[in-house]
Write an enzyme that holds these catalytic residues in place. Sequence first.
Site, mmCIF file in Angstrom:
data_model
loop_
_atom_site.group_PDB
_atom_site.id
_atom_site.type_symbol
_atom_site.label_atom_id
_atom_site.label_comp_id
_atom_site.label_asym_id
_atom_site.label_seq_id
_atom_site.Cartn_x
_atom_site.Cartn_y
_atom_site.Cartn_z
ATOM 1 N N ALA A 93 3.560 -0.098 -1.672
ATOM 2 C CA ALA A 93 3.219 0.741 -0.533
ATOM 3 C C ALA A 93 4.061 0.222 0.617
ATOM 4 O O ALA A 93 4.624 -0.864 0.540
ATOM 5 C CB ALA A 93 1.736 0.622 -0.207
ATOM 6 N N LYS A 94 4.113 1.012 1.648
ATOM 7 C CA LYS A 94 5.020 0.629 2.730
ATOM 8 C C LYS A 94 4.688 -0.729 3.301
ATOM 9 O O LYS A 94 5.561 -1.465 3.717
ATOM 10 C CB LYS A 94 4.965 1.688 3.824
ATOM 11 C CG LYS A 94 5.947 2.781 3.578
ATOM 12 C CD LYS A 94 6.190 3.518 4.850
ATOM 13 C CE LYS A 94 6.019 4.993 4.566
ATOM 14 N NZ LYS A 94 5.623 5.754 5.694
ATOM 15 N N ARG A 95 3.392 -1.068 3.291
ATOM 16 C CA ARG A 95 3.016 -2.338 3.908
ATOM 17 C C ARG A 95 3.605 -3.538 3.156
ATOM 18 O O ARG A 95 3.649 -4.621 3.666
ATOM 19 C CB ARG A 95 1.511 -2.460 4.051
ATOM 20 C CG ARG A 95 0.758 -2.475 2.748
ATOM 21 C CD ARG A 95 -0.744 -2.610 2.987
ATOM 22 N NE ARG A 95 -1.468 -2.525 1.734
ATOM 23 C CZ ARG A 95 -1.780 -1.403 1.126
ATOM 24 N NH1 ARG A 95 -1.442 -0.257 1.655
ATOM 25 N NH2 ARG A 95 -2.446 -1.405 -0.013
ATOM 26 N N GLY A 103 6.617 -3.542 2.272
ATOM 27 C CA GLY A 103 8.040 -3.528 2.561
ATOM 28 C C GLY A 103 8.865 -2.693 1.600
ATOM 29 O O GLY A 103 10.069 -2.885 1.475
#
Length: 280
Positions: free
Chosen positions: A241-243, A245
Amino acid sequence: MIVSRFAPSPTGRLHLGHAFSAIRAHDFARERGGRFLLRIEDIDGTRSRPEHVETILHDLEWLGLSWDGKVVFQSQRLPRYEAALERLKAAGLLYPCFCTRADIAASTSAPHGPEGAIYPGTCRGLDAPDLSRPHCWRLDMAKALNWVAGPLAFEDSGRGVILADPASHGDVVLARKDAPASYHLAVTIDDAAQDITDIVRGEDLFAATHVHRLLQHLLGLPVPRYHHHALLTGADGQRLAKRHGAPTLAALREDGSDGPALADALRKGELPIGFAAAKA
Ligand code: GLU
């Protein structure tokens, strides 16, 4: 004729996990001479952005994926969701709920279900609800289950025949305070309206399928086959997920990466350095 779809929400940029899911759904149909449809799930007016829609279309083209027919936008289909809500209201299966997230979180009696806190039923059975106040509409799960005579089953290619257990979700929201329909309602109606035969999507949505199966029953809709694929994980085993990176597809595209080569690598379970595939 096999029909599959990719149904992204344009609330942000797509990352490798989305690409993996889109490729799985696309190839599933193409390998069987079927149709692959693209539906933009943009009923969340506060978070959906037109610029994300543009980016998603570019990303998919860059990966070499093609879809059949026109792109369908949920924001243009609101009357269908309203009609279904009216039917369910007329059957006495919905009730307005005025609780905020904080109210629900503060309720000591709120047990947890597959998707977080189960609604404790505070607004169920209110005598004279004031509909001028902000409210969502919830499915009265116990009443809905009274409409189910036999077992509710669906076919999941990884698991076999599954008996749906929607009760574990409690009184789910079908129309949100800030959106005319919830994900559960809109996705169920549209998959039927678009004659989707095979739903290929991430394992993270397996729990939601139990709710969708109940809605199909209540609304008299056909039951597609389900294929919940494993999620891509980062090298640390964490969900991509974007969190964590994960690069967005747009960033990879703008960096000059080769889209079809990336798509082929994902098909083989190979990932750019730093990523590992979950077991297939
Ligand atoms: N719109 C949903 C999402 O982006 C996916 C819907 C689905 O595949 O059922 O998470």
